[in-house]
Motif scaffolding. Structure first.
Motif, PDB file in Angstrom:
ATOM      1  N   THR A   7      35.319  -9.480  32.222  1.00 24.68           N
ATOM      2  CA  THR A   7      36.582  -8.989  32.817  1.00 24.68           C
ATOM      3  C   THR A   7      37.291  -8.129  31.492  1.00 24.68           C
ATOM      4  O   THR A   7      38.112  -7.502  31.618  1.00 24.68           O
ATOM      5  CB  THR A   7      37.394 -10.187  33.341  1.00 24.68           C
ATOM      6  N   GLU A  11      39.431  -4.826  31.768  1.00 23.66           N
ATOM      7  CA  GLU A  11      40.664  -4.452  31.053  1.00 23.66           C
ATOM      8  C   GLU A  11      40.784  -3.492  30.156  1.00 23.66           C
ATOM      9  O   GLU A  11      41.692  -2.717  29.933  1.00 23.66           O
ATOM     10  CB  GLU A  11      41.405  -5.952  30.358  1.00 23.66           C
ATOM     11  N   CYS A  14      40.805  -0.309  32.033  1.00 24.98           N
ATOM     12  CA  CYS A  14      42.166   0.155  32.708  1.00 24.98           C
ATOM     13  C   CYS A  14      42.811   0.717  31.378  1.00 24.98           C
ATOM     14  O   CYS A  14      44.267   1.130  31.829  1.00 24.98           O
ATOM     15  CB  CYS A  14      42.671  -1.208  33.304  1.00 24.98           C
ATOM     16  N   LEU A  37      35.763 -13.704  39.996  1.00 22.05           N
ATOM     17  CA  LEU A  37      36.966 -13.529  39.183  1.00 22.05           C
ATOM     18  C   LEU A  37      36.875 -12.069  38.879  1.00 22.05           C
ATOM     19  O   LEU A  37      38.205 -11.223  39.237  1.00 22.05           O
ATOM     20  CB  LEU A  37      37.097 -14.076  37.784  1.00 22.05           C
ATOM     21  N   LEU A  38      35.847 -11.254  38.579  1.00 21.95           N
ATOM     22  CA  LEU A  38      36.110  -9.905  38.456  1.00 21.95           C
ATOM     23  C   LEU A  38      36.265  -9.014  39.714  1.00 21.95           C
ATOM     24  O   LEU A  38      37.172  -8.282  39.842  1.00 21.95           O
ATOM     25  CB  LEU A  38      34.629  -9.468  37.765  1.00 21.95           C
ATOM     26  N   ARG A  40      38.015 -10.080  42.391  1.00 18.82           N
ATOM     27  CA  ARG A  40      39.382 -10.294  42.517  1.00 18.82           C
ATOM     28  C   ARG A  40      40.412  -9.455  41.705  1.00 18.82           C
ATOM     29  O   ARG A  40      41.241  -8.724  42.021  1.00 18.82           O
ATOM     30  CB  ARG A  40      39.747 -11.765  42.540  1.00 18.82           C
ATOM     31  N   ARG A  41      39.979  -9.289  40.396  1.00 23.28           N
ATOM     32  CA  ARG A  41      40.788  -8.544  39.650  1.00 23.28           C
ATOM     33  C   ARG A  41      40.771  -7.062  39.853  1.00 23.28           C
ATOM     34  O   ARG A  41      41.627  -6.304  39.882  1.00 23.28           O
ATOM     35  CB  ARG A  41      40.141  -8.643  38.175  1.00 23.28           C
ATOM     36  N   ASP A  44      42.896  -6.556  42.814  1.00 22.46           N
ATOM     37  CA  ASP A  44      44.226  -6.892  42.439  1.00 22.46           C
ATOM     38  C   ASP A  44      44.700  -5.393  42.005  1.00 22.46           C
ATOM     39  O   ASP A  44      45.952  -5.062  41.851  1.00 22.46           O
ATOM     40  CB  ASP A  44      44.544  -7.753  41.563  1.00 22.46           C
ATOM     41  N   LEU A  45      43.839  -4.615  41.052  1.00 21.24           N
ATOM     42  CA  LEU A  45      44.173  -3.467  40.200  1.00 21.24           C
ATOM     43  C   LEU A  45      44.026  -2.277  41.082  1.00 21.24           C
ATOM     44  O   LEU A  45      44.462  -1.165  40.868  1.00 21.24           O
ATOM     45  CB  LEU A  45      43.319  -3.405  39.240  1.00 21.24           C
TER      46      LEU A  45
END
Length: 177
Positions: A7, A11, A14, A37-38, A40-41, A44-45
């Protein structure tokens, strides 16, 4: 807490300048506990159109995917050290530049500004700057690709097993340090 830095790469991606971030994409190959988790992120983004999470791929198919990449990124965090960072050696053996952290075994294989870029481990801005440098500067990218190809020729100059090539790469890197 995150595991090995998957992740962190997202980030750092981004944080790229907006115009660059919209022109390039990330492809994640592999599995592990960070993948959910990745996913979901990414959702979300709202960047699923620029991030592809492939998952586990048979080792025999990795080379084809790596060859298509501008670079292979190993965003490993300092709290999760790796012994030999095989993805780095495999990438260099294919002539693909690598972006990796400046600790552990990585600096032995990655020669900064020669066959890849090293970034200060655990620093997202440093990882983002390395990504930006490689992706925005065509001359730097070509130079790193040439350096990676030279590394590949050194690893594979004689017919040998992959294991012998990896050992040769670490011996050569140790002499250059």
């Amino acid at each position: 807490q995150l595991n090995k830095g998957a992740t962190d790469l997202l980030e750092a991606f981004c944080r790229l300048p907006r115009d660059l971030c919209e022109r390039v994409g990330l492809v994640y190959i592999g599995d592990g506990k960070d993948m959910s988790l990745l996913s979901r992120r990414v959702h979300d983004l709202s960047i699923a159109d620029r991030v592809l999470i492939v998952g586990k791929v048979p080792h025999s198919q990795l080379g084809g995917s790596m060859r298509l990449a501008s670079a292979v990124v190993a965003p490993t965090r300092p709290e999760f050290p790796e012994g030999r960072c095989m993805v780095v050696l495999e990438s260099l053996a294919l002539g693909v530049p690598v972006i990796g952290p400046d600790f552990g075994p990585f600096p032995y294989a990655i020669k900064h500004d020669v066959n890849g870029l090293l970034f200060e481990a655990g620093k997202l801005d440093c990882l983002s700057a390395a990504l930006s440098r490689l992706l925005e500067n065509g001359m730097a990218a070509e130079s790193l690709r040439s350096g990676a190809l030279l590394s590949a020729s050194q690893f594979t100059a004689v017919r040998q097993s992959f294991s012998a090539a990896v050992d040769l790469a670490f011996r050569a890197a140790g002499r250059q340090s």
